[in-house]
Design a protein around this motif. Structure first.
Motif, short mmCIF file in Angstrom:
data_model
loop_
_atom_site.label_atom_id
_atom_site.label_comp_id
_atom_site.label_asym_id
_atom_site.label_seq_id
_atom_site.Cartn_x
_atom_site.Cartn_y
_atom_site.Cartn_z
N UNK A 126 0.85 -1.19 0.00
CA UNK A 126 0.00 0.00 0.00
C UNK A 126 0.88 1.24 0.00
N UNK A 127 0.58 2.18 -0.85
CA UNK A 127 1.39 3.37 -1.02
C UNK A 127 1.09 4.48 -0.02
N UNK A 128 1.87 5.53 -0.15
CA UNK A 128 1.82 6.65 0.78
C UNK A 128 0.43 7.30 0.82
N UNK A 129 -0.12 7.69 -0.30
CA UNK A 129 -1.36 8.47 -0.30
C UNK A 129 -2.56 7.65 0.16
N UNK A 130 -2.61 6.38 -0.19
CA UNK A 130 -3.72 5.56 0.29
C UNK A 130 -3.62 5.37 1.81
N UNK A 131 -2.40 5.30 2.32
CA UNK A 131 -2.22 5.18 3.77
C UNK A 131 -2.55 6.49 4.47
N UNK B 213 -5.37 6.90 7.36
CA UNK B 213 -5.06 7.58 8.62
C UNK B 213 -6.06 8.69 8.92
N UNK B 214 -6.49 9.40 7.90
CA UNK B 214 -7.51 10.44 8.11
C UNK B 214 -8.82 9.85 8.59
N UNK B 215 -9.23 8.73 8.01
CA UNK B 215 -10.45 8.04 8.46
C UNK B 215 -10.29 7.62 9.91
N UNK C 16 -9.86 2.43 8.94
CA UNK C 16 -9.48 3.17 7.74
C UNK C 16 -8.78 2.30 6.72
N UNK C 17 -7.87 1.46 7.19
CA UNK C 17 -7.17 0.55 6.29
C UNK C 17 -8.14 -0.47 5.69
N UNK C 18 -9.08 -0.95 6.48
CA UNK C 18 -10.07 -1.90 5.96
C UNK C 18 -10.88 -1.24 4.84
N UNK C 19 -11.34 -0.02 5.08
CA UNK C 19 -12.13 0.69 4.07
C UNK C 19 -11.32 0.97 2.80
N UNK C 20 -10.02 1.13 2.96
CA UNK C 20 -9.15 1.42 1.82
C UNK C 20 -8.56 0.14 1.21
N UNK C 21 -8.97 -1.03 1.73
CA UNK C 21 -8.52 -2.30 1.18
C UNK C 21 -7.09 -2.66 1.51
N UNK C 22 -6.68 -2.44 2.75
CA UNK C 22 -5.31 -2.73 3.17
C UNK C 22 -5.29 -3.64 4.38
N UNK C 23 -4.12 -4.20 4.64
CA UNK C 23 -3.93 -5.08 5.78
C UNK C 23 -2.49 -4.94 6.27
N UNK D 149 8.03 3.24 11.54
CA UNK D 149 7.28 2.43 12.49
C UNK D 149 7.11 1.00 11.96
N UNK D 150 6.97 0.84 10.65
CA UNK D 150 6.88 -0.50 10.06
C UNK D 150 8.22 -1.22 10.17
N UNK D 151 9.29 -0.51 9.90
CA UNK D 151 10.62 -1.12 9.98
C UNK D 151 10.93 -1.56 11.40
N UNK D 152 10.56 -0.72 12.38
CA UNK D 152 10.80 -1.06 13.78
C UNK D 152 10.05 -2.33 14.19
N UNK D 153 8.83 -2.48 13.70
CA UNK D 153 7.98 -3.61 14.09
C UNK D 153 8.07 -4.78 13.13
N UNK D 154 8.84 -4.62 12.06
CA UNK D 154 8.97 -5.66 11.02
C UNK D 154 7.60 -5.99 10.41
N UNK D 155 6.89 -4.93 9.99
CA UNK D 155 5.58 -5.10 9.36
C UNK D 155 5.56 -4.40 8.01
N UNK D 156 4.59 -4.76 7.19
CA UNK D 156 4.32 -4.08 5.94
C UNK D 156 2.81 -3.94 5.82
N UNK D 157 2.39 -2.95 5.05
CA UNK D 157 0.97 -2.76 4.77
C UNK D 157 0.76 -3.14 3.30
N UNK D 158 -0.13 -4.11 3.10
CA UNK D 158 -0.36 -4.63 1.76
C UNK D 158 -1.81 -4.38 1.33
#
Length: 149
Positions: A9-14, A18-20, A83-90, A136-145
């Motif tokens: 998931x890219x910057x603008x969709x994230x 976040x706004x939601x 917000x991520x659910x509504x934007x189709x992210x995980x 924050x993703x790098x610190x937690x070893x996560x990605x948003x897809x």
């Protein structure tokens, strides 16, 4: 290991997600503050113009503890915020692609603070990183897809 065909998931969709999420958290916290401070907006916004003192521990609980608990809980429950659910992210583990655990959720949440400290460089990092990871993703070893679920 994550498949090579996964779409990050890219910057603008994230930003949109976040706004939601921000609207959701504010919708929950402001009525609580309204009740605690009996409608005194100067105390709710901590302007310093109110005749009454702030209630420090209540402010900390409503403005920091509740959003932290809510965010970590929804990440663990749904592997995403509303917000991520509504934007189709995980949010998933960067190595395995599986749901994140409690430790990753807490580290990811706390990781927002250094990511935003200096001109939000750690957040803008998402736009330039090959896996679209913020600090924050790098610190937690996560990605948003992107998610089809």
């Amino acid at each position: 290991m994550l498949d090579s065909d996964v779409e990050y998931a890219g910057f603008w969709s994230r930003v949109g997600a976040s706004l939601i999420d921000t609207v959701i958290v504010l919708t929950a916290t402001y009525p609580l503050l309204w009740l605690v401070y009996r409608g005194d907006w100067d105390r709710i916004f901590a302007t310093g113009l109110s005749e009454q003192p702030q209630m420090l521990w209540m402010d900390i609980f409503i403005n920091y503890v509740l959003p932290f608990a809510y965010t970590v809980a929804v990440w663990l429950l749904w592997s995403a915020s509303p917000g991520k659910i509504l934007m189709g992210m995980k949010i998933v583990d960067a190595q395995t692609g599986k749901d994140i655990n409690l430790k990753q959720s807490i580290i990811r949440y706390i990781g927002y603070f250094p990511a935003m400290m200096v001109f939000m460089i750690g957040i803008f990092w998402i736009a330039f990183d090959k896996r679209k990871q913020g600090w924050h993703d790098k610190m937690a070893n996560t990605v948003v897809i992107r998610s089809s679920e």
